[in-house]
Design a protein around this motif. Structure first.
Motif, PDB file in Angstrom:
ATOM      1  N   PHE A   1       7.521  11.168 -11.055  1.00 25.57           N
ATOM      2  CA  PHE A   1       7.459  10.149 -10.008  1.00 25.57           C
ATOM      3  C   PHE A   1       6.215  10.411  -9.149  1.00 25.57           C
ATOM      4  O   PHE A   1       5.668  11.515  -9.146  1.00 25.57           O
ATOM      5  CB  PHE A   1       8.726  10.134  -9.149  1.00 25.57           C
ATOM      6  N   THR A   2       5.770   9.385  -8.455  1.00 30.30           N
ATOM      7  CA  THR A   2       4.553   9.469  -7.660  1.00 30.30           C
ATOM      8  C   THR A   2       4.880   9.335  -6.184  1.00 30.30           C
ATOM      9  O   THR A   2       5.532   8.372  -5.773  1.00 30.30           O
ATOM     10  CB  THR A   2       3.561   8.357  -8.045  1.00 30.30           C
ATOM     11  N   VAL A   3       4.466  10.307  -5.395  1.00 33.24           N
ATOM     12  CA  VAL A   3       4.594  10.215  -3.943  1.00 33.24           C
ATOM     13  C   VAL A   3       3.397   9.418  -3.429  1.00 33.24           C
ATOM     14  O   VAL A   3       2.248   9.705  -3.782  1.00 33.24           O
ATOM     15  CB  VAL A   3       4.635  11.612  -3.302  1.00 33.24           C
ATOM     16  N   LYS A   4       3.682   8.407  -2.607  1.00 36.27           N
ATOM     17  CA  LYS A   4       2.637   7.486  -2.166  1.00 36.27           C
ATOM     18  C   LYS A   4       2.641   7.315  -0.656  1.00 36.27           C
ATOM     19  O   LYS A   4       3.655   7.546   0.008  1.00 36.27           O
ATOM     20  CB  LYS A   4       2.838   6.107  -2.821  1.00 36.27           C
ATOM     21  N   ILE A   5       1.478   6.896  -0.169  1.00 40.15           N
ATOM     22  CA  ILE A   5       1.357   6.454   1.223  1.00 40.15           C
ATOM     23  C   ILE A   5       1.320   4.939   1.198  1.00 40.15           C
ATOM     24  O   ILE A   5       0.459   4.342   0.542  1.00 40.15           O
ATOM     25  CB  ILE A   5       0.076   6.985   1.886  1.00 40.15           C
ATOM     26  N   TYR A   6       2.242   4.311   1.894  1.00 40.79           N
ATOM     27  CA  TYR A   6       2.288   2.852   1.968  1.00 40.79           C
ATOM     28  C   TYR A   6       1.748   2.403   3.328  1.00 40.79           C
ATOM     29  O   TYR A   6       2.077   2.994   4.365  1.00 40.79           O
ATOM     30  CB  TYR A   6       3.722   2.349   1.805  1.00 40.79           C
ATOM     31  N   SER A   7       0.925   1.357   3.308  1.00 39.19           N
ATOM     32  CA  SER A   7       0.393   0.807   4.554  1.00 39.19           C
ATOM     33  C   SER A   7       0.264  -0.697   4.412  1.00 39.19           C
ATOM     34  O   SER A   7       0.217  -1.234   3.306  1.00 39.19           O
ATOM     35  CB  SER A   7      -0.962   1.436   4.897  1.00 39.19           C
ATOM     36  N   HIS A   8       0.194  -1.371   5.556  1.00 38.05           N
ATOM     37  CA  HIS A   8       0.052  -2.820   5.564  1.00 38.05           C
ATOM     38  C   HIS A   8      -1.424  -3.178   5.491  1.00 38.05           C
ATOM     39  O   HIS A   8      -2.250  -2.586   6.187  1.00 38.05           O
ATOM     40  CB  HIS A   8       0.684  -3.396   6.837  1.00 38.05           C
ATOM     41  N   LYS A   9      -1.780  -4.143   4.651  1.00 38.07           N
ATOM     42  CA  LYS A   9      -3.183  -4.491   4.445  1.00 38.07           C
ATOM     43  C   LYS A   9      -3.850  -5.010   5.710  1.00 38.07           C
ATOM     44  O   LYS A   9      -5.068  -4.915   5.855  1.00 38.07           O
ATOM     45  CB  LYS A   9      -3.309  -5.537   3.328  1.00 38.07           C
ATOM     46  N   ARG A  10      -3.066  -5.588   6.622  1.00 42.30           N
ATOM     47  CA  ARG A  10      -3.644  -6.160   7.835  1.00 42.30           C
ATOM     48  C   ARG A  10      -3.217  -5.377   9.073  1.00 42.30           C
ATOM     49  O   ARG A  10      -3.060  -5.942  10.150  1.00 42.30           O
ATOM     50  CB  ARG A  10      -3.257  -7.638   7.952  1.00 42.30           C
ATOM     51  N   SER A  11      -3.062  -4.068   8.911  1.00 36.42           N
ATOM     52  CA  SER A  11      -2.646  -3.222  10.022  1.00 36.42           C
ATOM     53  C   SER A  11      -3.676  -3.251  11.143  1.00 36.42           C
ATOM     54  O   SER A  11      -4.894  -3.276  10.912  1.00 36.42           O
ATOM     55  CB  SER A  11      -2.460  -1.778   9.541  1.00 36.42           C
ATOM     56  N   GLY A  12      -3.177  -3.197  12.384  1.00 34.80           N
ATOM     57  CA  GLY A  12      -4.071  -3.133  13.535  1.00 34.80           C
ATOM     58  C   GLY A  12      -4.769  -1.796  13.675  1.00 34.80           C
ATOM     59  O   GLY A  12      -5.712  -1.662  14.446  1.00 34.80           O
TER      60      GLY A  12
END
Length: 311
Positions: A272-283
């Motif tokens: 399995f892959t540990v990932k960092i998730y973020s919003h493309k339009r983050s402030g």
């Protein structure tokens, strides 16, 4: 909507504010880099629009009317708020920034990332602050899309769907091994399926990753305890006959701390892959990108491998 604002030249509001504060047309004009005649003309336009004299001369001072005194705090507050929020953001400087990142984690992802990360940030970003939170579900799409968290640390298996609004940054790859008490000398598939199991479900999910995989193989294990926390789990295993699937990233540490023995899984299971998730339009896009880079670099240094190293 905003029928008054559509008819009003908003450039007149700083004129009002400056005259109110200075009680002087001349000083207000200097502050706004206008001629006194231009400022007087602007003030006349505002008087005409509001149907009020606003200011009257008393010697060398411009004294506000009752209506002007009522308006002044609202105009000053509005101008200050607009100035703050419309000002272009300064480039992110990690050495000076004292912002706070709110990050969704599990025990496992926090254990993997934050001990080394905080050590690395001592020199490069000493004033950054973090608020780590555990969410009841995975992935943290709702919270990321709403801006309630800045990043989320989670994991996925090959073939998991990607959300169009999410950015996924691969942090590292891992796989499961099995923790047992020290009395066990070997672990066959038959013994694995016959044993009782402790399963960590950080989001209170119905099944762990391995249970879904075992189902595809036509197999099932006997789950005795489900818990959202990994912290107590190896100590429970050390004092019982239970088995526990544990990621290799933390297996050696837990073996030393809790006194458990580590075995390979007696069947093949996907990594399995540990990932960092973020919003493309983050402030916080610039700051978040910088932090993600630091996280990836730091985990690589701590673990000695990344996805590209393993492939």
């Amino acid at each position: 909507m905003h029928h008054v604002l559509r008819r009003l030249d908003l450039n007149l509001l700083p004129v009002f504010d400056a005259v109110f504060r200075h009680r002087s047309v001349r000083l207000a004009a200097i502050e706004l880099s206008l001629s006194t005649s231009a400022l007087s003309h602007a003030l006349s336009r505002l008087r005409e629009f509001l149907k009020d004299p606003l200011f009257y001369r008393d010697g060398h001072k411009m004294c506000p009317s009752v209506y002007a005194c009522e308006l002044a705090p609202f105009i000053a507050e509005t101008l200050a708020s607009l100035n703050k929020h419309l000002c272009p953001a300064e480039p992110f400087n990690p050495m000076l920034n004292d912002g706070c990142f709110k990050i969704a984690v599990t025990d496992y992802t926090a254990f993997c990332v934050f001990p080394g990360l905080m050590k690395a940030l001592n020199a490069s970003a000493p004033n950054l602050r973090f608020e780590l939170c555990h969410l009841p579900h995975n992935p943290a799409l709702t919270e990321l899309l709403a801006g309630e968290v800045d990043l989320a640390l989670s994991f996925s298996e090959p073939g998991d769907d990607k959300h169009p609004e999410m950015e996924e940054t691969d942090l590292f790859s891992d796989e499961f091994v099995v923790a047992s008490n020290m009395q066990r000398t070997s672990l066959t598939l038959e013994a694995y399926l016959a044993a009782g199991h402790l399963v960590v479900t950080p989001w209170n999910e119905k099944q762990g990753l391995l249970d879904s995989h075992l189902e595809r193989l036509g197999l099932k294990r006997n789950i005795v305890i489900k818990t959202p926390s990994m912290l107590s789990s190896p100590f429970i295993v050390a004092e019982s006959d239970l088995l526990m699937a544990i990621p290799t990233f933390v297996a050696d540490k837990f073996a030393q701390i809790a006194g458990v023995k580590i075995f390979d899984l007696p069947f093949k299971a996907p990594r399995f892959t540990v990932k960092i998730y973020s919003h493309k339009r983050s402030g916080k896009r610039e700051a978040a990108d910088w932090l993600k880079t630091i996280m990836v670099s730091n985990v690589k240094n701590c673990q000695g491998r990344t996805l590209s190293d393993i492939a």
